[in-house]
Every structure is written in C-alpha cells, then in structure tokens.
Design a protein around this motif. Structure first.
Motif, PDB file in Angstrom:
ATOM      1  N   PRO A 127      42.224  31.452  22.459  1.00 48.49           N
ATOM      2  CA  PRO A 127      41.834  30.637  23.882  1.00 48.49           C
ATOM      3  C   PRO A 127      40.416  30.186  23.672  1.00 48.49           C
ATOM      4  N   GLN A 128      40.437  29.036  24.186  1.00 47.19           N
ATOM      5  CA  GLN A 128      39.109  28.007  24.055  1.00 47.19           C
ATOM      6  C   GLN A 128      38.680  27.502  25.429  1.00 47.19           C
ATOM      7  N   LYS A 129      39.335  27.694  26.521  1.00 49.93           N
ATOM      8  CA  LYS A 129      38.814  27.116  27.555  1.00 49.93           C
ATOM      9  C   LYS A 129      37.936  28.105  28.622  1.00 49.93           C
ATOM     10  N   GLY A 130      37.325  27.605  29.423  1.00 48.26           N
ATOM     11  CA  GLY A 130      36.303  28.369  30.565  1.00 48.26           C
ATOM     12  C   GLY A 130      35.292  29.072  29.800  1.00 48.26           C
ATOM     13  N   MET A 131      35.464  30.450  30.539  1.00 45.58           N
ATOM     14  CA  MET A 131      34.486  31.509  29.586  1.00 45.58           C
ATOM     15  C   MET A 131      34.736  31.784  28.057  1.00 45.58           C
ATOM     16  N   TYR A 132      36.002  31.523  27.587  1.00 43.50           N
ATOM     17  CA  TYR A 132      36.445  31.613  26.376  1.00 43.50           C
ATOM     18  C   TYR A 132      35.788  30.766  25.457  1.00 43.50           C
ATOM     19  N   ARG A 133      34.843  29.998  25.851  1.00 45.86           N
ATOM     20  CA  ARG A 133      34.075  29.455  24.889  1.00 45.86           C
ATOM     21  C   ARG A 133      32.824  30.130  24.435  1.00 45.86           C
ATOM     22  N   PHE A 134      32.456  31.054  25.088  1.00 43.61           N
ATOM     23  CA  PHE A 134      31.324  31.891  25.140  1.00 43.61           C
ATOM     24  C   PHE A 134      31.771  33.418  24.452  1.00 43.61           C
ATOM     25  N   ILE A 135      32.802  33.846  24.987  1.00 38.00           N
ATOM     26  CA  ILE A 135      33.443  35.191  24.505  1.00 38.00           C
ATOM     27  C   ILE A 135      34.923  35.440  24.347  1.00 38.00           C
ATOM     28  N   THR A 136      35.503  36.207  23.673  1.00 40.10           N
ATOM     29  CA  THR A 136      36.813  36.357  23.412  1.00 40.10           C
ATOM     30  C   THR A 136      37.486  37.076  24.216  1.00 40.10           C
ATOM     31  N   SER A 137      36.948  37.826  25.330  1.00 41.61           N
ATOM     32  CA  SER A 137      37.740  38.394  26.395  1.00 41.61           C
ATOM     33  C   SER A 137      37.137  38.250  27.935  1.00 41.61           C
ATOM     34  N   ALA A 138      37.374  37.071  27.943  1.00 51.05           N
ATOM     35  CA  ALA A 138      36.784  36.428  29.357  1.00 51.05           C
ATOM     36  C   ALA A 138      37.286  37.048  30.539  1.00 51.05           C
ATOM     37  N   ASN A 139      38.569  37.441  30.482  1.00 52.11           N
ATOM     38  CA  ASN A 139      39.275  37.906  31.580  1.00 52.11           C
ATOM     39  C   ASN A 139      38.615  39.414  32.069  1.00 52.11           C
ATOM     40  N   TYR A 140      38.291  40.119  30.815  1.00 57.67           N
ATOM     41  CA  TYR A 140      37.586  41.281  30.951  1.00 57.67           C
ATOM     42  C   TYR A 140      35.979  41.244  31.641  1.00 57.67           C
ATOM     43  N   PHE A 141      35.356  40.179  31.087  1.00 58.77           N
ATOM     44  CA  PHE A 141      34.062  39.623  31.740  1.00 58.77           C
ATOM     45  C   PHE A 141      34.310  39.538  33.171  1.00 58.77           C
ATOM     46  N   GLY A 142      35.125  38.879  33.363  1.00 60.07           N
ATOM     47  CA  GLY A 142      35.229  38.498  34.976  1.00 60.07           C
ATOM     48  C   GLY A 142      35.643  39.651  35.841  1.00 60.07           C
ATOM     49  N   GLU A 143      36.283  40.624  35.247  1.00 64.23           N
ATOM     50  CA  GLU A 143      36.686  42.001  35.912  1.00 64.23           C
ATOM     51  C   GLU A 143      35.351  42.806  35.996  1.00 64.23           C
ATOM     52  N   LEU A 144      34.588  42.866  34.896  1.00 59.86           N
ATOM     53  CA  LEU A 144      33.318  43.520  34.918  1.00 59.86           C
ATOM     54  C   LEU A 144      32.525  42.968  35.987  1.00 59.86           C
ATOM     55  N   ILE A 145      32.151  41.566  36.277  1.00 59.49           N
ATOM     56  CA  ILE A 145      31.243  41.024  36.947  1.00 59.49           C
ATOM     57  C   ILE A 145      31.780  41.315  38.392  1.00 59.49           C
ATOM     58  N   GLU A 146      33.127  41.184  38.576  1.00 60.82           N
ATOM     59  CA  GLU A 146      33.483  41.525  40.171  1.00 60.82           C
ATOM     60  C   GLU A 146      33.095  42.939  40.462  1.00 60.82           C
ATOM     61  N   TRP A 147      33.476  44.022  39.669  1.00 63.69           N
ATOM     62  CA  TRP A 147      33.138  45.155  40.307  1.00 63.69           C
ATOM     63  C   TRP A 147      31.566  45.755  40.112  1.00 63.69           C
ATOM     64  N   ILE A 148      30.675  45.034  39.419  1.00 65.82           N
ATOM     65  CA  ILE A 148      29.422  44.856  39.398  1.00 65.82           C
ATOM     66  C   ILE A 148      28.970  44.375  41.002  1.00 65.82           C
ATOM     67  N   GLY A 149      29.595  43.372  41.218  1.00 64.59           N
ATOM     68  CA  GLY A 149      29.185  42.734  42.475  1.00 64.59           C
ATOM     69  C   GLY A 149      29.596  43.526  43.676  1.00 64.59           C
ATOM     70  N   PHE A 150      30.808  44.300  43.527  1.00 70.96           N
ATOM     71  CA  PHE A 150      31.424  45.321  44.513  1.00 70.96           C
ATOM     72  C   PHE A 150      30.397  46.489  44.750  1.00 70.96           C
ATOM     73  N   ALA A 151      30.041  47.033  43.654  1.00 73.05           N
ATOM     74  CA  ALA A 151      28.993  47.953  43.869  1.00 73.05           C
ATOM     75  C   ALA A 151      27.628  47.602  44.343  1.00 73.05           C
ATOM     76  N   ILE A 152      27.120  46.393  44.006  1.00 73.68           N
ATOM     77  CA  ILE A 152      25.706  45.747  44.559  1.00 73.68           C
ATOM     78  C   ILE A 152      26.117  45.660  46.081  1.00 73.68           C
ATOM     79  N   LEU A 153      27.212  45.289  46.659  1.00 76.22           N
ATOM     80  CA  LEU A 153      27.596  45.026  48.122  1.00 76.22           C
ATOM     81  C   LEU A 153      27.724  46.171  49.083  1.00 76.22           C
ATOM     82  N   THR A 154      28.148  47.084  48.070  1.00 68.48           N
ATOM     83  CA  THR A 154      28.548  48.463  48.990  1.00 68.48           C
ATOM     84  C   THR A 154      27.500  49.404  48.857  1.00 68.48           C
ATOM     85  N   GLN A 155      26.592  49.410  47.795  1.00 67.42           N
ATOM     86  CA  GLN A 155      25.604  50.481  47.292  1.00 67.42           C
ATOM     87  C   GLN A 155      26.274  51.726  47.199  1.00 67.42           C
ATOM     88  N   SER A 156      27.710  51.830  46.803  1.00 64.95           N
ATOM     89  CA  SER A 156      28.228  52.950  46.926  1.00 64.95           C
ATOM     90  C   SER A 156      28.114  53.583  45.567  1.00 64.95           C
TER      91      SER A 156
END
Length: 255
Positions: A181-210
């Motif tokens: 895969p070459q497009k989007g964040m795959y230009r920088f990392i080989t598991s861009a889908n995982y990176f997106g999920e990790l960022i998603e849940w970091i955001g959720f933890a920050i916004l809930t402070q849970s």
C-alpha cells in the motif's frame, strides 16, 4: 457496589495483562489476516468473525448507557455517540465491505469477544455509572481537553477509514497478486489503519479523561504495535527493504 468493585479490580489487572500480551505478541503471531494459518484450529469466514468479535462492545455499551440515569446529559451522550459510531462501523459496516475469502480462527474470535466485553464494561461503567453528574457537566464540552481530544478522535477515525479503503482497493477483481500500500498515511508507515485506530482512542481518552479509556489505549498499543512490526517485517521480506524504504511500522518517523 459489586460492579464498582469489579471495575476497581480490572483497573489493576488489565494494564498488567496488556504488558504480558504486548511481549507475547512479538513471539506468537495471531493467525488472521495476512498471517492466517491452520495452527489456531477451527476457523470461520473473516466477515462473520469480525461481526461476532466486535458487536459485544457495541451492545454492552448500549446497555450500560440506557441503564444510566444520566444518559441524556449532553456530555455523556456525546461520549456514547462517539464510542458507538466506531463500533457500529467496526462491527457491521467494515465486515460487509471485506473482500476475499480470509478466515478467522474461532480461538481469536473468542478472545476478542472476551476483551470487548471487559473493555465495554470498564469504559461504560466509568463514564455512565461511577462518574458523578457534576464531573461531566455541559461546560466539559468547551474545555481544551474535550475539543483537542475530539479533533484527534475524528482525525484518527478518518485515517483509519481511508487506510481500510486503500487496502480494500489494492487489487482489481480477479487479481491475486500482493501489493504494497502506497497512498495516504501508508507513505509513512506500513500499518496506517492501526495508526488511525490508536490516534482515535488516544483522542477518546483525552476528551473523556477516563481511567478506563486510558487503559484501552494501552491495550490498543499492546495489541497493534507487535502486529504492525510483524507486518512491516513481512513487507520487507516480500517486497524488499528498498521498496518499503524509510517507512516505519506504526508511528510516523518514530516506530
């Protein structure tokens, strides 16, 4: 009181288990996706595996939200919608869009179900039953942590959805070759889908402070980081280190 005691116990146990899983996954490869193999025993079609594995989090969170006397409080309602939006997509939309005939071992599916039940309980119990009504007042939604976390959550979901789209469209119908895969964040990392999920849940933890949400972030990293490393290694072996280039595994420019 029993639910609160169970929650407190899990807050101590789950981080320790996450570290154990993180280490173990560098030595034991979960046999689904590109690492599918027969050593994990009986398997079912990948599509059904994903639905059955992910939907418990969706339905358990729905139950915990409905049973909360504060369920219509705007801040809590927003938390609920964000969590359920992710799991609606992951449980019912993502599997329907899958291509190919991959299979998922029942053992992995059952482990996923158990984790999603525990995680759904911890986050739902923390947000909708243990937190005081005053803590998540409407003013919480104008705080920098909420706004910053929400932007991270939305960005992460966008990266995740786009990366899944890229993976699904690597091959034309009938083509059985493998592609890098070459497009989007795959230009920088080989598991861009995982990176997106990790960022998603970091955001959720920050916004809930849970606390429970931060434990989920730890688990997300513990599960995805070793697999991202294995995928990166697999791509280097299949396509050559030159083709993979300077891409990292999971986090751009870092790991």
């Amino acid at each position: 009181i029993m639910e609160e005691s169970l929650y407190q116990v899990l807050c101590y146990i789950m981080p320790i288990l996450a570290i154990v899983v993180f280490i173990a996954l560098f030595y034991i490869q979960a046999g689904y996706g590109i690492f599918q193999n027969k050593h994990w025993g009986i398997s079912i079609p990948n599509r059904w595996g994903w639905v059955l594995m992910e939907c418990p989090a969706f339905f358990f969170m729905l139950y915990l939200w409905i049973s909360s006397p504060s369920r219509l409080q705007p801040t809590l309602l927003t938390f609920f919608i964000l969590f359920e939006t992710h799991y609606l997509q992951r449980s019912f939309i993502f599997p329907l869009l899958m291509r190919g005939k991959s299979r998922m071992p029942i053992a992995i599916m059952l482990m996923g179900i158990l984790f999603n039940l525990i995680n759904g309980f911890m986050i739902g119990e923390d947000l909708f039953h243990l937190a005081s009504a005053e803590r998540y007042s409407t003013s919480w939604m104008s705080s920098p942590t909420f706004i910053g976390g929400l932007l991270l959550f939305i960005s992460g979901m966008g990266i995740n959805l786009h990366s899944d789209h890229v993976i699904r469209h690597l091959r034309k119908p009938g083509d059985t070759r493998h592609y890098l895969p070459q497009k989007g964040m795959y230009r920088f990392i080989t598991s861009a889908n995982y990176f997106g999920e990790l960022i998603e849940w970091i955001g959720f933890a920050i916004l809930t402070q849970s606390t429970a949400a931060w434990i989920f972030v730890l688990w997300t990293f513990a599960n995805l980081a070793p697999r991202a490393y294995s995928i990166h290694k697999h791509y280097c072996e299949e396509f050559g280190k030159e083709a993979v280039g300077q891409r990292k595994c999971l986090i751009p420019f870092i790991y």
